[in-house]
Design a protein around this motif. Structure first.
Motif, PDB file in Angstrom:
ATOM      1  N   ASP A 163     -29.399 -16.485  -7.136  1.00  0.00           N
ATOM      2  CA  ASP A 163     -30.665 -16.916  -7.735  1.00  0.00           C
ATOM      3  C   ASP A 163     -31.559 -15.731  -8.085  1.00  0.00           C
ATOM      4  O   ASP A 163     -32.786 -15.763  -7.907  1.00  0.00           O
ATOM      5  CB  ASP A 163     -31.418 -17.882  -6.807  1.00  0.00           C
ATOM      6  N   ARG A 175     -32.356 -23.531  -0.918  1.00  0.00           N
ATOM      7  CA  ARG A 175     -32.269 -24.687  -1.807  1.00  0.00           C
ATOM      8  C   ARG A 175     -32.117 -25.969  -0.995  1.00  0.00           C
ATOM      9  O   ARG A 175     -31.669 -25.946   0.153  1.00  0.00           O
ATOM     10  CB  ARG A 175     -31.065 -24.546  -2.745  1.00  0.00           C
ATOM     11  N   ASP A 176     -32.473 -27.089  -1.615  1.00  0.00           N
ATOM     12  CA  ASP A 176     -32.223 -28.393  -1.000  1.00  0.00           C
ATOM     13  C   ASP A 176     -30.833 -28.870  -1.413  1.00  0.00           C
ATOM     14  O   ASP A 176     -30.342 -28.499  -2.493  1.00  0.00           O
ATOM     15  CB  ASP A 176     -33.258 -29.424  -1.462  1.00  0.00           C
ATOM     16  N   GLN A 236     -29.242 -29.318  -5.190  1.00  0.00           N
ATOM     17  CA  GLN A 236     -29.788 -28.390  -6.173  1.00  0.00           C
ATOM     18  C   GLN A 236     -28.749 -27.334  -6.552  1.00  0.00           C
ATOM     19  O   GLN A 236     -27.805 -27.082  -5.815  1.00  0.00           O
ATOM     20  CB  GLN A 236     -31.046 -27.700  -5.630  1.00  0.00           C
ATOM     21  N   ASP A 237     -28.971 -26.717  -7.714  1.00  0.00           N
ATOM     22  CA  ASP A 237     -28.057 -25.684  -8.198  1.00  0.00           C
ATOM     23  C   ASP A 237     -28.427 -24.312  -7.642  1.00  0.00           C
ATOM     24  O   ASP A 237     -29.602 -24.000  -7.439  1.00  0.00           O
ATOM     25  CB  ASP A 237     -28.086 -25.614  -9.727  1.00  0.00           C
ATOM     26  N   THR A 262     -23.461 -26.403  -7.510  1.00  0.00           N
ATOM     27  CA  THR A 262     -24.375 -27.412  -6.965  1.00  0.00           C
ATOM     28  C   THR A 262     -24.142 -27.545  -5.459  1.00  0.00           C
ATOM     29  O   THR A 262     -23.021 -27.772  -5.014  1.00  0.00           O
ATOM     30  CB  THR A 262     -24.163 -28.774  -7.639  1.00  0.00           C
TER      31      THR A 262
END
Length: 366
Positions: A166, A183-184, A187-188, A218
């Motif tokens: 990211d 991230r959750d 999510q990507d 993902t």
């Protein structure tokens, strides 16, 4: 029949019955015994254990022996008689079966795991030895494994070099998990990588791969078994890959596990250094080693001490965390030398070489 004869006959029959029962009764134990020792400065089956090309090497003498332990196989069913004999014998150690093969692990699984640990220990031995000598080693974070049926399968591959996650630069393997879990689930996450094939080709050509690709994965939900909390995962394990400035080969078959790391590292240091680390002495030892040269504990220390002394060792380099067990039953004529890292080991070898052994760091049973 005289009473004395009848009593002796009855006793003999009872003894035979007990022995038969002992042979037939299976117990959930396994056995450890002293294994072979190998001089990391010497040859094994006609091949040098350590071979170095592309850099000057120096003559060596004496012994820097790694030590091993023999264990019964996962499918071996020990009987009661064997267990009792093992408990009474000084040079064997009987332990619960699940100590060697936890969670129902098969012999094949254990062998595979030991082979992987052995391979990793060789890499760390090379890194720690070169670092000790001030020789730079390039490191990079890579994909070590990809979990089957995970989101990353087919998108990331073992050997891919991870440059960023990211957009945040990855400096070491633990950074990857930290960034993914920001991230959750669902999510990507965008990985910037150098594909494994391109990285390998560049390394073979003596260059550094600069062409990167972005791969989007993902995340899915995973539950931490310890805390019960959920987190985002992609299904990879990150690790470290090293690029060495010259070739160091370690050739040793039929050995597994990480416990030879320290002795491999010292063997490499000896071959790359003027003079001789051992001073011609017979030194054995054991211990895992990491990239920073920190020595870790191992299993079966009692058996390794016996193996070392039987091979002729005078000194035994002992991981600090194994010292108490080692000191509680040290074979006669073998001097334990406590080590916490590779620097400790090389300093102790210098004292042994010069005959200043009174100042060696020792082990105590307490």
């Amino acid at each position: 029949m005289p009473r004395r004869t009848a009593t002796m006959l009855a006793s003999t029959l009872v003894l035979i019955a007990l022995l038969c029962a002992g042979v037939l009764i299976k117990v959930p134990y396994a056995e450890m015994s002293p294994g072979p020792t190998v001089n990391t400065l010497g040859d094994m089956n006609g091949q040098p254990v350590l071979s170095i090309s592309g850099h000057q090497t120096y003559p060596t003498s004496g012994h820097l022996n790694m030590t091993t332990v023999r264990v019964t196989g996962a499918d071996y069913n020990m009987n009661l008689v064997e267990a009792v004999y093992g408990w009474l014998a000084h040079d064997n150690l009987v332990v619960p079966h699940n100590t060697l093969y936890p969670d129902g692990k098969t012999e094949q699984q254990s062998t595979q795991e030991n082979a992987e640990e052995f391979s990793q220990s060789q890499e760390s031995a090379k890194v720690s030895a070169l670092t000790e000598l001030g020789i730079p080693v390039k490191s990079r974070t890579v994909v070590s494994t990809v979990v089957k049926d995970s989101p990353a399968e087919g998108r990331l591959h073992a050997g891919d070099v991870i440059k960023s996650v990211d957009g945040t630069v990855v400096k070491e393997p633990k950074d990857v998990a930290k960034l993914v879990t920001k991230r959750d689930p669902g999510q990507d996450v965008v990985f910037t990588i150098v594909p494994a094939k391109k990285a390998a080709a560049a390394e073979k050509a003596g260059k550094e791969a600069t062409e990167t690709e972005k791969v989007t994965v993902t995340t899915k939900k995973a539950t931490d078994p310890d805390t019960g909390k959920t987190r985002a995962v992609v299904g990879i394990t990150a690790g470290t890959d090293h690029t060495f400035p010259f070739t160091i080969d370690i050739s040793l078959a039929d050995v597994g596990g990480p416990s030879a790391g320290l002795m491999f590292s010292l063997g490499i240091v000896d071959k790359l250094s003027p003079g001789e680390l051992t001073g011609g002495k017979f030194i054995a030892g054991t211990g895992t080693i990491d990239d920073k040269g920190v020595v870790g504990p191992i299993g079966g220390i009692e058996m390794k001490l016996i193996a070392a002394r039987e091979a002729g060792a005078q000194y035994f380099l002992t991981p600090s965390d194994n010292c108490a067990d080692a000191a509680s039953d040290t074979p006669s004529g073998l001097k334990l030398v406590r080590v916490k890292n590779i620097d400790d080991a090389t300093k102790s070898l210098a004292k042994i070489r010069s005959g200043e052994t009174a100042g060696l760091p020792s082990c105590s049973a307490s």
